[in-house]
Design an enzyme around this catalytic site. Structure first.
Site, PDB file in Angstrom:
ATOM      1  N   TYR A   1       4.241   5.582  11.483  1.00 37.91           N
ATOM      2  CA  TYR A   1       4.467   4.179  11.852  1.00 37.91           C
ATOM      3  C   TYR A   1       5.309   3.374  10.861  1.00 37.91           C
ATOM      4  O   TYR A   1       5.568   2.199  11.090  1.00 37.91           O
ATOM      5  CB  TYR A   1       3.129   3.459  12.112  1.00 37.91           C
ATOM      6  CG  TYR A   1       2.140   3.489  10.951  1.00 37.91           C
ATOM      7  CD1 TYR A   1       2.260   2.600   9.885  1.00 37.91           C
ATOM      8  CD2 TYR A   1       1.079   4.394  10.930  1.00 37.91           C
ATOM      9  CE1 TYR A   1       1.354   2.611   8.839  1.00 37.91           C
ATOM     10  CE2 TYR A   1       0.166   4.421   9.880  1.00 37.91           C
ATOM     11  CZ  TYR A   1       0.305   3.532   8.842  1.00 37.91           C
ATOM     12  OH  TYR A   1      -0.591   3.550   7.801  1.00 37.91           O
TER      13      TYR A   1
ATOM     14  N   HIS B   1      -3.393   4.524   4.682  1.00 38.30           N
ATOM     15  CA  HIS B   1      -4.532   3.603   4.729  1.00 38.30           C
ATOM     16  C   HIS B   1      -5.777   4.257   4.117  1.00 38.30           C
ATOM     17  O   HIS B   1      -6.493   3.659   3.331  1.00 38.30           O
ATOM     18  CB  HIS B   1      -4.807   3.203   6.177  1.00 38.30           C
ATOM     19  CG  HIS B   1      -6.111   2.495   6.358  1.00 38.30           C
ATOM     20  ND1 HIS B   1      -6.318   1.211   5.927  1.00 38.30           N
ATOM     21  CD2 HIS B   1      -7.292   2.916   6.897  1.00 38.30           C
ATOM     22  CE1 HIS B   1      -7.569   0.853   6.202  1.00 38.30           C
ATOM     23  NE2 HIS B   1      -8.174   1.874   6.774  1.00 38.30           N
TER      24      HIS B   1
ATOM     25  N   ARG C   1       0.869  -1.179   0.000  1.00 35.70           N
ATOM     26  CA  ARG C   1       0.000   0.000   0.000  1.00 35.70           C
ATOM     27  C   ARG C   1       0.907   1.231   0.000  1.00 35.70           C
ATOM     28  O   ARG C   1       1.450   1.596   1.044  1.00 35.70           O
ATOM     29  CB  ARG C   1      -0.864  -0.056   1.265  1.00 35.70           C
ATOM     30  CG  ARG C   1      -2.054   0.884   1.275  1.00 35.70           C
ATOM     31  CD  ARG C   1      -2.561   1.042   2.697  1.00 35.70           C
ATOM     32  NE  ARG C   1      -1.678   1.905   3.459  1.00 35.70           N
ATOM     33  CZ  ARG C   1      -1.495   1.832   4.779  1.00 35.70           C
ATOM     34  NH1 ARG C   1      -2.132   0.953   5.502  1.00 35.70           N
ATOM     35  NH2 ARG C   1      -0.664   2.661   5.378  1.00 35.70           N
TER      36      ARG C   1
END
Ligand SMILES: Cc1ncc(C[n+]2csc(CCOP(=O)(O)OP(=O)(O)O)c2C)c(N)n1
Ligand SMILES: [Mg+2]
Length: 356
Positions: free
Chosen positions: A261, A252, A248
């Site tokens: 993160y 998100h 990805r």
């Protein structure tokens, strides 16, 4: 690593003994066009969200090959159960991108008639689409339909109980379903290593059906592997689990900040494996496409972006009362009460220039 690959990140065509694929220049250009238009449409949706035209958007950036390859493997009579990020698959099924945007704008309850393109509604809750898919597939068998079902889920969803239940029902009923996991390495901020200690595709063995891991950034491999699994399903040989190993590349969703993160170096590593870049390199090296092709395609992409931009801005706000319709087929006391409360609330703004 057992990874089916037919097109390397450098754009070199390689063969795999189990997945022969004959794809001529026209088909290859078509796959590239699908991926590019999907990417352009997706980028426009992100921009529209930033401008306040959409409530949210879940980008598919980096997953174009997994979605276009698998989607193009379906036949019109097959049935697809997506999650919420399958914009490329929707494209291959002929769903108007504006319908997807309408849902993320919050002006409809789903946005399209699932039976029009055999493409079910997006489902935000992770896990249930697999159960719906297996139930539908079992129904197809009873009707003797000879079609297959393709069901999408993510690495995060793989930990849901629903997924295990779906696998069991599919296995024991030999259901004509293909489970397509886009392992994009992340479930929001949770890495895939927190979901499983064994590669996801190997779980299929415990259920007694085949599992295969495919390079999810290789559109040709995704096409060949999904086509083969759908043929197996239609021939009555039961389910297959496909794990498309991909990444990805964006957040998100538009509400997420992935730099909190994950490391930039990881993203850069995957940018080098870009699904579009490798097919473009291949097309150019083989002389299957020239600069005029790419220029025309870029213009077509801008036209598509303009169309969705104008289309979204022109979408009327729905009647708030719509929210309460279609919850149940028949009138329901609790829904009726909520509707009346909401109507009374709306009435407080009467004469204030049309709130709601
Ligand atoms: C049952 C359920 N629990 C939690 C959520 C909140 N949620 C939305 S997306 C997401 C992560 C899903 O990750 P993955 O399955 O890998 O799909 P991806 O978003 O990476 O495509 C979570 C936990 C949800 N939608 N449904
Ligand atoms: Mg994921």
């Amino acid at each position: 690593m057992d990874l089916v690959q037919l097109l390397t990140p450098e754009g070199e065509r390689v063969d795999h003994p189990d997945y022969p694929l004959r794809a001529g220049p026209r088909e290859l250009r078509g796959l590239y066009r699908d991926m590019l238009l999907t990417r352009r449409f997706d980028a426009e949706a992100v921009t529209l969200q930033r401008q306040g035209e959409l409530g949210l958007w879940a980008s598919l950036l980096g997953q174009e090959a997994a979605q276009i390859g698998s989607g193009r493997a379906t036949r019109p009579d097959d049935y697809v159960f997506p999650c919420y990020r399958e914009h490329g698959v929707a494209w291959t099924r002929g769903v108007d991108p504006l319908n997807l945007l309408g849902m993320y704008r919050g002006v409809n309850h789903g946005g399209w008639d699932p039976d029009e393109n055999n493409f079910h509604l997006y489902t935000i809750v992770i896990g249930p689409p697999l159960l719906h898919a297996v139930g539908y597939a079992m129904g197809l068998t009873r009707e003797g339909a000879g079609s297959a079902v393709l069901s999408y889920f993510g690495d995060g969803a793989s930990s849901q109980g629903d997924v295990a239940e779906a696998f069991t029902f599919a296995a024991v009923n030999q259901a004509p379903v293909v489970f397509f996991c886009q392992n994009n390495q992340w479930a929001i901020s949770t890495p895939a290593s927190h979901q499983t200690r064994t590669p996801i595709f190997r779980r299929a063995e415990g259920w007694g059906f085949p599992g295969v891991r495919v390079d999810g950034n290789d559109v040709l491999a995704c096409l060949a592997v999904t086509r083969s699994a759908l043929e197996r399903a239609r021939a009555g040989q039961g389910p297959t689990l496909i794990e498309a190993f991909t990444y990805r590349m964006g957040p998100h969703a538009t509400s997420d900040e992935p730099r909190r993160y994950r490391a930039d170096a990881e993203v850069a590593q995957w940018e080098a494996k870009d699904p579009l870049l490798r097919l473009k390199t291949h097309l150019l090296a083989q002389g299957h496409a020239d600069s005029a092709f790419f220029a025309e395609l870029a213009e077509e992409a801008e036209q598509l972006a303009r169309r969705v931009r104008d289309g979204v801005r022109a979408m009327p706000d729905p009647d708030p009362d719509q929210l309460f319709r279609h919850v149940y087929v028949d009138e329901h006391a609790q829904v009726r009460e909520e509707q009346q409360t909401y109507q009374a609330y709306q009435a407080m703004f009467a004469g204030e220039g049309g709130r709601g």
